[in-house]
Design a protein around this motif. Structure first.
Motif, PDB file in Angstrom:
ATOM      1  N   ALA A  30       0.830  -1.213   0.000  1.00  0.00           N
ATOM      2  CA  ALA A  30       0.000   0.000   0.000  1.00  0.00           C
ATOM      3  C   ALA A  30       0.864   1.263   0.000  1.00  0.00           C
ATOM      4  CB  ALA A  30      -0.941  -0.006   1.199  1.00  0.00           C
ATOM      5  N   ALA A  31       2.103   1.126   0.418  1.00  0.00           N
ATOM      6  CA  ALA A  31       3.061   2.240   0.414  1.00  0.00           C
ATOM      7  C   ALA A  31       2.449   3.509   1.018  1.00  0.00           C
ATOM      8  CB  ALA A  31       3.566   2.493  -1.010  1.00  0.00           C
ATOM      9  N   GLY A  32       1.869   3.370   2.179  1.00  0.00           N
ATOM     10  CA  GLY A  32       1.344   4.540   2.880  1.00  0.00           C
ATOM     11  C   GLY A  32      -0.140   4.764   2.673  1.00  0.00           C
ATOM     12  N   ALA A  33      -0.708   4.185   1.613  1.00  0.00           N
ATOM     13  CA  ALA A  33      -2.160   4.313   1.397  1.00  0.00           C
ATOM     14  C   ALA A  33      -2.872   3.347   2.356  1.00  0.00           C
ATOM     15  CB  ALA A  33      -2.495   3.980  -0.049  1.00  0.00           C
ATOM     16  N   PRO A  34      -4.152   3.592   2.640  1.00  0.00           N
ATOM     17  CA  PRO A  34      -4.825   2.687   3.581  1.00  0.00           C
ATOM     18  C   PRO A  34      -5.132   1.321   2.978  1.00  0.00           C
ATOM     19  CG  PRO A  34      -6.296   4.476   2.897  1.00  0.00           C
ATOM     20  CD  PRO A  34      -4.975   4.744   2.245  1.00  0.00           C
ATOM     21  N   VAL A  35      -5.047   0.316   3.827  1.00  0.00           N
ATOM     22  CA  VAL A  35      -5.358  -1.075   3.457  1.00  0.00           C
ATOM     23  C   VAL A  35      -6.787  -1.352   3.921  1.00  0.00           C
ATOM     24  CG1 VAL A  35      -4.806  -3.488   4.001  1.00  0.00           C
ATOM     25  CG2 VAL A  35      -2.957  -1.815   3.715  1.00  0.00           C
ATOM     26  N   GLN A  62     -13.964  -8.890  17.248  1.00  0.00           N
ATOM     27  CA  GLN A  62     -14.114  -7.604  17.955  1.00  0.00           C
ATOM     28  C   GLN A  62     -12.732  -7.088  18.371  1.00  0.00           C
ATOM     29  OE1 GLN A  62     -17.008  -5.997  18.919  1.00  0.00           O
ATOM     30  NE2 GLN A  62     -18.542  -7.508  18.307  1.00  0.00           N
ATOM     31  N   ALA A  63     -11.937  -7.990  18.926  1.00  0.00           N
ATOM     32  CA  ALA A  63     -10.603  -7.592  19.393  1.00  0.00           C
ATOM     33  C   ALA A  63      -9.733  -7.149  18.211  1.00  0.00           C
ATOM     34  CB  ALA A  63      -9.952  -8.756  20.143  1.00  0.00           C
ATOM     35  N   LEU A  64      -9.837  -7.879  17.111  1.00  0.00           N
ATOM     36  CA  LEU A  64      -9.031  -7.537  15.930  1.00  0.00           C
ATOM     37  C   LEU A  64      -9.446  -6.171  15.382  1.00  0.00           C
ATOM     38  CD1 LEU A  64      -6.909  -8.511  13.801  1.00  0.00           C
ATOM     39  CD2 LEU A  64      -8.839  -9.433  12.492  1.00  0.00           C
ATOM     40  N   ALA A  65     -10.758  -5.935  15.312  1.00  0.00           N
ATOM     41  CA  ALA A  65     -11.257  -4.663  14.781  1.00  0.00           C
ATOM     42  C   ALA A  65     -10.761  -3.501  15.643  1.00  0.00           C
ATOM     43  CB  ALA A  65     -12.785  -4.684  14.736  1.00  0.00           C
ATOM     44  N   GLN A  66     -10.716  -3.749  16.942  1.00  0.00           N
ATOM     45  CA  GLN A  66     -10.247  -2.697  17.841  1.00  0.00           C
ATOM     46  C   GLN A  66      -8.762  -2.413  17.619  1.00  0.00           C
ATOM     47  OE1 GLN A  66     -11.022  -3.534  22.004  1.00  0.00           O
ATOM     48  NE2 GLN A  66     -12.677  -2.021  21.799  1.00  0.00           N
ATOM     49  N   ASP A  67      -8.021  -3.489  17.452  1.00  0.00           N
ATOM     50  CA  ASP A  67      -6.578  -3.365  17.238  1.00  0.00           C
ATOM     51  C   ASP A  67      -6.292  -2.625  15.920  1.00  0.00           C
ATOM     52  OD1 ASP A  67      -3.880  -3.710  17.182  1.00  0.00           O
ATOM     53  OD2 ASP A  67      -3.883  -5.898  17.152  1.00  0.00           O
ATOM     54  N   LEU A  68      -7.038  -2.970  14.868  1.00  0.00           N
ATOM     55  CA  LEU A  68      -6.805  -2.374  13.550  1.00  0.00           C
ATOM     56  C   LEU A  68      -7.430  -0.986  13.427  1.00  0.00           C
ATOM     57  CD1 LEU A  68      -7.703  -5.499  11.369  1.00  0.00           C
ATOM     58  CD2 LEU A  68      -5.417  -4.519  11.590  1.00  0.00           C
ATOM     59  N   PRO A 164       7.960  -8.578  12.179  1.00  0.00           N
ATOM     60  CA  PRO A 164       7.487  -7.483  13.053  1.00  0.00           C
ATOM     61  C   PRO A 164       6.148  -6.910  12.586  1.00  0.00           C
ATOM     62  CG  PRO A 164       9.715  -7.059  12.214  1.00  0.00           C
ATOM     63  CD  PRO A 164       9.211  -8.275  11.494  1.00  0.00           C
ATOM     64  N   ARG A 165       5.358  -6.466  13.523  1.00  0.00           N
ATOM     65  CA  ARG A 165       4.097  -5.795  13.209  1.00  0.00           C
ATOM     66  C   ARG A 165       4.436  -4.496  12.470  1.00  0.00           C
ATOM     67  NH1 ARG A 165      -0.960  -4.515  16.595  1.00  0.00           N
ATOM     68  NH2 ARG A 165      -1.217  -2.298  16.328  1.00  0.00           N
ATOM     69  N   PRO A 166       3.706  -4.172  11.400  1.00  0.00           N
ATOM     70  CA  PRO A 166       4.014  -2.924  10.682  1.00  0.00           C
ATOM     71  C   PRO A 166       3.990  -1.734  11.635  1.00  0.00           C
ATOM     72  CG  PRO A 166       2.390  -4.235   9.477  1.00  0.00           C
ATOM     73  CD  PRO A 166       2.596  -4.911  10.806  1.00  0.00           C
ATOM     74  N   ALA A 167       4.926  -0.798  11.417  1.00  0.00           N
ATOM     75  CA  ALA A 167       5.063   0.337  12.337  1.00  0.00           C
ATOM     76  C   ALA A 167       3.758   1.130  12.407  1.00  0.00           C
ATOM     77  CB  ALA A 167       6.213   1.223  11.882  1.00  0.00           C
ATOM     78  N   THR A 168       3.107   1.326  11.264  1.00  0.00           N
ATOM     79  CA  THR A 168       1.791   1.972  11.298  1.00  0.00           C
ATOM     80  C   THR A 168       0.794   1.094  10.558  1.00  0.00           C
ATOM     81  OG1 THR A 168       2.741   3.312   9.557  1.00  0.00           O
ATOM     82  CG2 THR A 168       2.042   4.496  11.526  1.00  0.00           C
ATOM     83  N   LEU A 169      -0.384   1.017  11.130  1.00  0.00           N
ATOM     84  CA  LEU A 169      -1.448   0.241  10.492  1.00  0.00           C
ATOM     85  C   LEU A 169      -2.493   1.240  10.024  1.00  0.00           C
ATOM     86  CD1 LEU A 169      -1.856  -2.777  12.950  1.00  0.00           C
ATOM     87  CD2 LEU A 169      -0.960  -2.846  10.627  1.00  0.00           C
ATOM     88  N   ARG A 170      -2.389   1.661   8.753  1.00  0.00           N
ATOM     89  CA  ARG A 170      -3.370   2.624   8.247  1.00  0.00           C
ATOM     90  C   ARG A 170      -4.456   1.833   7.527  1.00  0.00           C
ATOM     91  NH1 ARG A 170      -2.746   7.028   3.860  1.00  0.00           N
ATOM     92  NH2 ARG A 170      -4.697   8.106   4.286  1.00  0.00           N
TER      93      ARG A 170
END
Ligand code: FAD
Length: 453
Positions: A30-35, A62-68, A164-170
């Protein structure tokens, strides 16, 4: 806008953000665009999930949606849902963890085809295993059928470091259906769901029971095992994350159990029919009991009313917690197959109804190991004695008292042998529904009949 395809992360049995190669790939592409994070509720399989598993997955989502921060939900057949999304959003790159079960692979073939017809594609990365099913074979290229050499080859193959978890999850917050909701059955205590709960459970296991795992893993009365089968089943934690913290020598026993999970996935990958049928065709000749009397015995087993305390405690733990201790799974399974002479797949289905960790490979092959029709099976003449197993692996009777209230008044080993004490049946506990010694002989006769001498 013409341009880069919309990146989609399609979650299935990988409900986490840590150590997630497909999510990392989606974010990178996504190179910075939202997924767009997506979950597809597929009506047939969703309905067929046992009630405890369905409620657990709903809570995990529910937990995943909150995390993302978002989770787009649609109901339908994945190929149709994804084609519809491509029509709405333009070309897609749909990232997913590779599937290795027969049903999962068939679904992904269909989806890849549907996406291609819409100028889109399915991009798979990683698997639900440290070593993907099919990746290790014998030197001649054929699959392993015996655990020990598989285990050796699996360890030699090795695995990468956790991703590693991506630094930002957009994430793209696209309006969709509400997250699915499903209540657990009345009487079943649901464990906490989600990645955070899974990682907390893992930390607690590492800090405590792991050190004595080899000695205590078989004790039904102790909390000596990790209880990570549920998070592993739904991908709230990846086995690679666990393996990265384990020492192959010190933690040999625990690593071997993770290898059993991978072995069975590998066996099912190579022999898809073994999900519901005997791996060893000699067992197709086995004679099973049928009819109303057999059905009544099955119901007594399923409801924990066999009159064998260790068996009944196990079947009641299954309903009370959606989980059962491994040793007791072996004993309850053996009882169904060898004391009641019922086919293993009836028990397999009953386990699937209740187990939150119910897994096509581990469940079918756990049952076939007991029945003798699978890989590396226990020798057919080894018939578990349900009373002696209880005395050995629940030596003070605490496990039985915890799950069978009609026996809670009995101290120590009397809980395993209510027939030996005067007040054993004072609270309505049933008498044994079969004579174990006789049924053992009967089982051996039936096994002898299908085995060439
Ligand atoms: C008849 C029968 C049915 C079973 N059905 C399932 C099932 O549907 N799903 C499932 O995950 N396990 C199944 N098992 C295997 C085992 O009983 C459970 O994995 C275990 O009890 C889970 O508890 P735990 O996480 O505390 O295990 P631990 O002892 O902490 O083991 C760690 C992990 O290793 C794996 N593991 C351990 N033992 C086995 C095994 N014998 N086979 C495969 N993987 C293993 C699991 O992923 C487990 O979480 C079955 C076993 C039998 C005998």
């Amino acid at each position: 806008m013409e341009g880069a395809p919309q990146q989609v992360m399609w979650f299935r049995r990988d409900l986490r953000t840590e150590d997630h190669p497909a999510l990392a790939a989606a974010v990178a592409a996504a190179a910075g665009a939202p997924v767009l994070p997506l979950f597809v509720v597929v009506p047939g399989p969703w309905r067929r999930l046992g009630d405890p598993a369905r409620a657990y997955v709903a809570a995990s989502l529910q937990a995943l949606a909150q995390d993302l921060g978002a989770l787009h939900v649609r109901t339908g057949q994945p190929a149709e849902v994804l084609a519809e999304l491509a029509r709405e959003l333009g070309p897609l790159e749909v990232h997913a963890t590779a599937a290795h079960t027969p049903a999962g692979m068939a679904r992904d073939d269909e989806v890849a085809e549907a996406l291609a017809a819409h100028g889109s594609r399915l991009v798979v990365a990683g698997s639900n295993y440290a070593v993907a099913p099919g990746a290790v074979t014998k030197p001649d290229g054929t699959p392993y059928r015996v655990f020990t050499p598989f285990h050796r080859a699996w360890a030699a193959h090795g695995w990468g470091r956790p991703v590693p978890r991506p630094a930002t999850l957009r994430m793209l917050d696209l309006p969709g259906e509400p997250l699915p909701r499903a209540a657990g059955p009345v009487g079943t205590t649901m464990p906490p769901a989600g990645q955070d709960a899974a990682l907390a459970r893992w930390e607690a296991f590492v800090a405590g029971p792991l050190a004595d795992y080899g000695a205590e893993r078989d004790r039904a009365d102790l909390a000596g095992t990790s209880r990570l089968s549920i998070p592993l089943r739904w991908g709230e934690v990846h086995p690679r994350t666990l393996l990265a913290r384990l020492d192959p020598d010190r933690d040999r026993r625990f690593v071997a159990e993770l290898a059993w999970r991978e072995f069975y996935a590998d066996v099912l990958f190579h022999a898809p029919h073994s999900r519901t049928r005997n791996l060893d065709p000699a067992f197709d000749r086995m004679v099973h009991d049928e009819g109303p009397a057999a059905d009544a015995l099955f119901t007594a087993w399923a409801e924990g009313r066999t009159g064998f305390p260790f068996v009944d405690a196990g079947m009641r733990q299954l309903r009370a917690e959606g989980w059962m201790h491994n040793r007791v799974r072996m004993v309850t399974a053996s009882f169904l197959v060898k004391d009641l002479h019922l086919p293993w797949w009836r028990g397999e289905r009953e386990f699937m109804r209740w187990l939150i960790d119910g897994d096509p490979a581990s469940n079918a092959h756990g049952w076939q190991w007991v029945a003798g029709s699978g890989t590396d099976a226990a020798p057919y003449f080894r018939v578990f004695n349900p009373v002696l197993q209880g005395l050995k692996f629940d030596p003070d009777g605490a496990y039985v008292r915890r799950y069978v209230p009609e026996l809670a008044h009995l101290a120590g080993t009397a809980a395993h042998e209510p027939w030996k004490v005067l007040d054993g049946y004072a609270h309505g506990y049933p008498e044994p529904i079969v004579d174990h010694a006789e049924e053992r002989e009967e089982a051996l006769r039936r096994y002898a009949a299908i085995r060439p001498s």
